[in-house]
Design a protein around this motif. Structure first.
Motif, PDB file in Angstrom:
ATOM      1  N   ASP A 253       0.823  -1.216   0.000  1.00  0.00           N
ATOM      2  CA  ASP A 253       0.000   0.000   0.000  1.00  0.00           C
ATOM      3  C   ASP A 253       0.855   1.264   0.000  1.00  0.00           C
ATOM      4  O   ASP A 253       0.576   2.245   0.694  1.00  0.00           O
ATOM      5  CB  ASP A 253      -0.939   0.016   1.215  1.00  0.00           C
ATOM      6  N   GLY A 254       1.931   1.218  -0.781  1.00  0.00           N
ATOM      7  CA  GLY A 254       2.782   2.386  -0.931  1.00  0.00           C
ATOM      8  C   GLY A 254       3.780   2.610   0.181  1.00  0.00           C
ATOM      9  O   GLY A 254       4.563   3.560   0.139  1.00  0.00           O
ATOM     10  N   GLU A 255       3.796   1.751   1.173  1.00  0.00           N
ATOM     11  CA  GLU A 255       4.726   1.872   2.296  1.00  0.00           C
ATOM     12  C   GLU A 255       5.678   0.672   2.310  1.00  0.00           C
ATOM     13  O   GLU A 255       5.300  -0.442   1.966  1.00  0.00           O
ATOM     14  CB  GLU A 255       3.970   1.935   3.624  1.00  0.00           C
ATOM     15  N   ILE A 256       6.921   0.946   2.723  1.00  0.00           N
ATOM     16  CA  ILE A 256       7.907  -0.121   2.788  1.00  0.00           C
ATOM     17  C   ILE A 256       7.616  -1.038   3.974  1.00  0.00           C
ATOM     18  O   ILE A 256       7.455  -0.579   5.106  1.00  0.00           O
ATOM     19  CB  ILE A 256       9.328   0.447   2.928  1.00  0.00           C
ATOM     20  N   ALA A 257       7.509  -2.337   3.703  1.00  0.00           N
ATOM     21  CA  ALA A 257       7.389  -3.341   4.770  1.00  0.00           C
ATOM     22  C   ALA A 257       8.795  -3.817   5.100  1.00  0.00           C
ATOM     23  O   ALA A 257       9.442  -4.470   4.276  1.00  0.00           O
ATOM     24  CB  ALA A 257       6.511  -4.500   4.305  1.00  0.00           C
ATOM     25  N   SER A 258       9.282  -3.471   6.271  1.00  0.00           N
ATOM     26  CA  SER A 258      10.680  -3.729   6.615  1.00  0.00           C
ATOM     27  C   SER A 258      11.034  -5.212   6.537  1.00  0.00           C
ATOM     28  O   SER A 258      12.147  -5.572   6.126  1.00  0.00           O
ATOM     29  CB  SER A 258      11.000  -3.180   8.000  1.00  0.00           C
ATOM     30  N   ASP A 259      10.101  -6.085   6.919  1.00  0.00           N
ATOM     31  CA  ASP A 259      10.398  -7.516   6.857  1.00  0.00           C
ATOM     32  C   ASP A 259      10.554  -7.978   5.416  1.00  0.00           C
ATOM     33  O   ASP A 259      11.425  -8.803   5.100  1.00  0.00           O
ATOM     34  CB  ASP A 259       9.320  -8.317   7.577  1.00  0.00           C
ATOM     35  N   LYS A 260       9.706  -7.456   4.522  1.00  0.00           N
ATOM     36  CA  LYS A 260       9.813  -7.805   3.103  1.00  0.00           C
ATOM     37  C   LYS A 260      11.101  -7.265   2.500  1.00  0.00           C
ATOM     38  O   LYS A 260      11.744  -7.919   1.667  1.00  0.00           O
ATOM     39  CB  LYS A 260       8.604  -7.277   2.334  1.00  0.00           C
ATOM     40  N   LEU A 261      11.492  -6.051   2.898  1.00  0.00           N
ATOM     41  CA  LEU A 261      12.742  -5.477   2.408  1.00  0.00           C
ATOM     42  C   LEU A 261      13.929  -6.319   2.868  1.00  0.00           C
ATOM     43  O   LEU A 261      14.837  -6.617   2.073  1.00  0.00           O
ATOM     44  CB  LEU A 261      12.887  -4.040   2.894  1.00  0.00           C
ATOM     45  N   ASP A 262      13.927  -6.730   4.124  1.00  0.00           N
ATOM     46  CA  ASP A 262      15.018  -7.562   4.636  1.00  0.00           C
ATOM     47  C   ASP A 262      15.095  -8.882   3.875  1.00  0.00           C
ATOM     48  O   ASP A 262      16.189  -9.349   3.522  1.00  0.00           O
ATOM     49  CB  ASP A 262      14.818  -7.836   6.124  1.00  0.00           C
ATOM     50  N   THR A 263      13.933  -9.486   3.624  1.00  0.00           N
ATOM     51  CA  THR A 263      13.894 -10.758   2.890  1.00  0.00           C
ATOM     52  C   THR A 263      14.427 -10.573   1.475  1.00  0.00           C
ATOM     53  O   THR A 263      15.175 -11.417   0.960  1.00  0.00           O
ATOM     54  CB  THR A 263      12.455 -11.301   2.840  1.00  0.00           C
ATOM     55  N   PHE A 264      14.044  -9.469   0.843  1.00  0.00           N
ATOM     56  CA  PHE A 264      14.504  -9.171  -0.521  1.00  0.00           C
ATOM     57  C   PHE A 264      16.022  -9.051  -0.567  1.00  0.00           C
ATOM     58  O   PHE A 264      16.686  -9.657  -1.420  1.00  0.00           O
ATOM     59  CB  PHE A 264      13.854  -7.879  -1.005  1.00  0.00           C
ATOM     60  N   LEU A 265      16.599  -8.298   0.355  1.00  0.00           N
ATOM     61  CA  LEU A 265      18.042  -8.102   0.362  1.00  0.00           C
ATOM     62  C   LEU A 265      18.785  -9.391   0.699  1.00  0.00           C
ATOM     63  O   LEU A 265      19.841  -9.690   0.118  1.00  0.00           O
ATOM     64  CB  LEU A 265      18.411  -7.001   1.357  1.00  0.00           C
ATOM     65  N   GLU A 266      18.235 -10.172   1.614  1.00  0.00           N
ATOM     66  CA  GLU A 266      18.863 -11.439   1.988  1.00  0.00           C
ATOM     67  C   GLU A 266      18.889 -12.410   0.804  1.00  0.00           C
ATOM     68  O   GLU A 266      19.831 -13.198   0.659  1.00  0.00           O
ATOM     69  CB  GLU A 266      18.118 -12.067   3.164  1.00  0.00           C
ATOM     70  N   LYS A 267      17.872 -12.328  -0.040  1.00  0.00           N
ATOM     71  CA  LYS A 267      17.811 -13.213  -1.203  1.00  0.00           C
ATOM     72  C   LYS A 267      19.019 -13.015  -2.111  1.00  0.00           C
ATOM     73  O   LYS A 267      19.516 -13.955  -2.745  1.00  0.00           O
ATOM     74  CB  LYS A 267      16.512 -12.957  -1.971  1.00  0.00           C
ATOM     75  N   PHE A 268      19.504 -11.773  -2.182  1.00  0.00           N
ATOM     76  CA  PHE A 268      20.642 -11.466  -3.044  1.00  0.00           C
ATOM     77  C   PHE A 268      21.954 -11.365  -2.253  1.00  0.00           C
ATOM     78  O   PHE A 268      22.989 -11.016  -2.830  1.00  0.00           O
ATOM     79  CB  PHE A 268      20.385 -10.150  -3.784  1.00  0.00           C
ATOM     80  N   HIS A 269      21.879 -11.646  -0.962  1.00  0.00           N
ATOM     81  CA  HIS A 269      23.060 -11.573  -0.094  1.00  0.00           C
ATOM     82  C   HIS A 269      23.711 -10.197  -0.162  1.00  0.00           C
ATOM     83  O   HIS A 269      24.938 -10.068  -0.229  1.00  0.00           O
ATOM     84  CB  HIS A 269      24.082 -12.657  -0.483  1.00  0.00           C
ATOM     85  N   MET A 270      22.857  -9.161  -0.174  1.00  0.00           N
ATOM     86  CA  MET A 270      23.332  -7.784  -0.238  1.00  0.00           C
ATOM     87  C   MET A 270      22.863  -7.019   0.996  1.00  0.00           C
ATOM     88  O   MET A 270      21.750  -7.219   1.473  1.00  0.00           O
ATOM     89  CB  MET A 270      22.794  -7.081  -1.493  1.00  0.00           C
ATOM     90  N   GLN A 271      23.719  -6.143   1.481  1.00  0.00           N
ATOM     91  CA  GLN A 271      23.358  -5.299   2.614  1.00  0.00           C
ATOM     92  C   GLN A 271      23.876  -3.884   2.328  1.00  0.00           C
ATOM     93  O   GLN A 271      25.025  -3.556   2.631  1.00  0.00           O
ATOM     94  CB  GLN A 271      23.957  -5.822   3.909  1.00  0.00           C
ATOM     95  N   PRO A 272      23.044  -3.034   1.711  1.00  0.00           N
ATOM     96  CA  PRO A 272      23.470  -1.664   1.433  1.00  0.00           C
ATOM     97  C   PRO A 272      23.860  -0.925   2.707  1.00  0.00           C
ATOM     98  O   PRO A 272      23.427  -1.275   3.811  1.00  0.00           O
ATOM     99  CB  PRO A 272      22.227  -1.036   0.790  1.00  0.00           C
TER     100      PRO A 272
END
Length: 280
Positions: A253-272
């Motif tokens: 709904d237009g807002e960042i879900a922190s858990d989804k963002l963490d899962t997304f970054l973990e999938k690529f093994h990236m941590q900006p």
């Protein structure tokens, strides 16, 4: 990963910003004025700002496009394009080139003295993108024929897909992926590969007159496999812009879900290093 409100929050830590264009400064249809203002303010504070793009076009063409979006040179010190960096590969290769991509991209060859030929006369393939309304799957028979002849494949734009307004458009990197799957030899200069970062650092050194200190450079971008990965591989910190290419992976709904963002970054093994929804 540190969430930020303003780029100015990082002024103490960084002297130079290497900023992506598409997805950060504009989306191919409209510009993002807060991003322009953020870069202008950075330069006013004595920071160096260089724009890095995987565009297959020369920097002069990109600068003209930016002006059409209301983005003047007041917000940057220079532009590095994948197209410009790839020119050395083209110069060093065969003169007989089979071009894959829109005709408008053929300006890349201006002044190079190359011959654009059909697929069966070519000694090298140069890919700048796809024709409109074509998908990567449409190119598989052609790519298989080219690969079976062991032709080197120069990918001028490593992006796989970009967002133009509300639409997604395939890029040359998607065809390079297929060529690799067929066992072909791929040559790439743009993000996330080293050559474009070497050129950028050379421009930083020329601009500042000082040796390059990577710890004082921050990359900015919205592409996890180009901007973020490229910075990581080159040893640079990176500010990840969340509202760009991957936003549907972690926004609700237009807002960042922190858990989804963490899962997304973990999938690529990236941590900006830091995160900002939009550059400001």
């Amino acid at each position: 990963m540190k969430p930020l409100d303003h780029l100015a929050d990082l002024y103490d830590k960084y002297d130079t910003f290497l900023c992506d264009i598409w997805g950060v400064l504009h989306n191919g249809v409209v510009a993002y004025p807060p991003a322009r203002t953020a870069l202008e303010k950075a330069r006013q504070e004595g920071k160096c700002v260089f724009l890095m793009t995987n565009s297959p076009k020369p920097r002069a063409w990109v600068a003209s496009q930016l002006r059409a979006f209301g983005l003047s040179s007041s917000c940057y010190d220079g532009i590095i394009t994948s197209g410009d960096v790839t020119l050395d590969m083209i110069r060093e290769g065969s003169r007989r080139i089979f071009h894959i991509g829109p005709d408008k991209d053929r300006c890349l060859y201006d002044g190079l003295g190359v011959e654009l030929v059909g697929e069966f006369s070519a000694a090298v393939v140069v890919c700048t993108g796809l024709f409109k309304n074509k998908t990567p799957a449409d190119y598989k028979p052609l790519l298989y024929r080219l690969c079976s002849r062991n032709l080197p494949f120069i990918c001028v734009n490593p992006d796989i897909i970009v967002q133009r307004g509300e639409e997604m458009h395939w890029c040359a990197g998607a065809l390079a992926q297929i060529y690799t799957q067929f066992g072909g030899n791929i040559l790439v200069s743009g993000k996330p590969h080293r050559p474009i970062y070497d050129v950028a650092c050379g421009m930083v050194k020329e601009r500042t007159g000082q040796p390059v200190n990577k710890s004082r450079i921050l990359a900015i971008g919205d592409g996890i496999l180009t901007d973020v990965k490229g910075a990581y591989l080159y040893g640079l910190d990176v500010l990840f812009i969340g509202a760009g290419l991957h936003v549907n992976e972690y926004a609700v709904d237009g807002e960042i879900a922190s858990d989804k963002l963490d899962t997304f970054l973990e999938k690529f093994h990236m941590q900006p290093t830091a995160f900002m929804m939009s550059l400001s």
